[in-house]
Design a protein around this motif. Sequence first.
Motif: not given
Length: 301
Positions: A6-23
């Motif tokens: 679950x950590x890998x699924x959600x953690x890595x899946x949500x990184x694209x969202x985190x990147x979009x917010x960061x930039x």
Amino acid sequence: MPAALAVVYVGWGATYLGIRLMVETIPPFLGAGTRYLAAGTLMLAALGLRRGVASVARVTPRQLGALLVVATLLLAGGNGLVTLGEQEVPAGLAALVVASEPLWIVVLRGVLGERVPGPAILAVLVGFAGVALLLLPGGQPGDATIGGLLVIVAAALSWAVGSIAGGRLPGLADAFVATGWQMVLGGLVLVALSLATGELAGFDPGAVSARSLAGWAFLVGPGSLLAFSAYVWLLRNAPIGLVSTYAFVNPVVAVALGAMLLDEEITGAMAIGAAIIVGSVALVIAQETRAAATVRDDAQA
């Protein structure tokens, strides 16, 4: 095991969202570089406290060079280019393009002279048709650009090259220590790229938004420290076929989160392309898992 998955699924899946917010307000190479520097430093520090500094610092120059090559391809070339591309590409669409990375690995194996089974070749061809569908004009959401998408295609290719290189270059026996070093080295390369490309010219730290800081913090914690640690643990304790499922679960998670939390548009072409890419990646992984099992059984016979 379910919790680590679950950590890998959600953690890595949500990184694209985190990147979009960061930039939104942080330059891409700077944000990605400081993310990995922070996460890698914290991981190595925690390992040093738990096992002793010597266990972390015992790295030969040859191993350090190999780690630098892999970190440059995976983190600077792979994740760094994704971060750059997400300035112009929604998170869910970026994740779908990156999902083609296992397909690139099959292509590179063939280029290197390895025998690739016919079903895997067919799956790759179908998968790249899905990627082409995402790149066709009019198939993307209105705020996506072809230039940004091509940058992310290059990121997937760089990640594939790094994945192959990582299996051929001398590494460290401890995967956790190796991951920590790769994040630190990849972070340094990305910060150097930030300086070389002039990202800092005109950058005002005071103008960084709370959303971007939240995205950056997520990428350091759940997106890097927790997800990488869970992935390394799974590689040691779970069947590789099960671990590999992250490759086609992550983009689904990213598309869903992007739609729910950032109101990202899901076009018809995206839905069809997603089904084609995810399906072909699943077929490739299934084929690779069967081939690995056959080799293992033959060796035990």
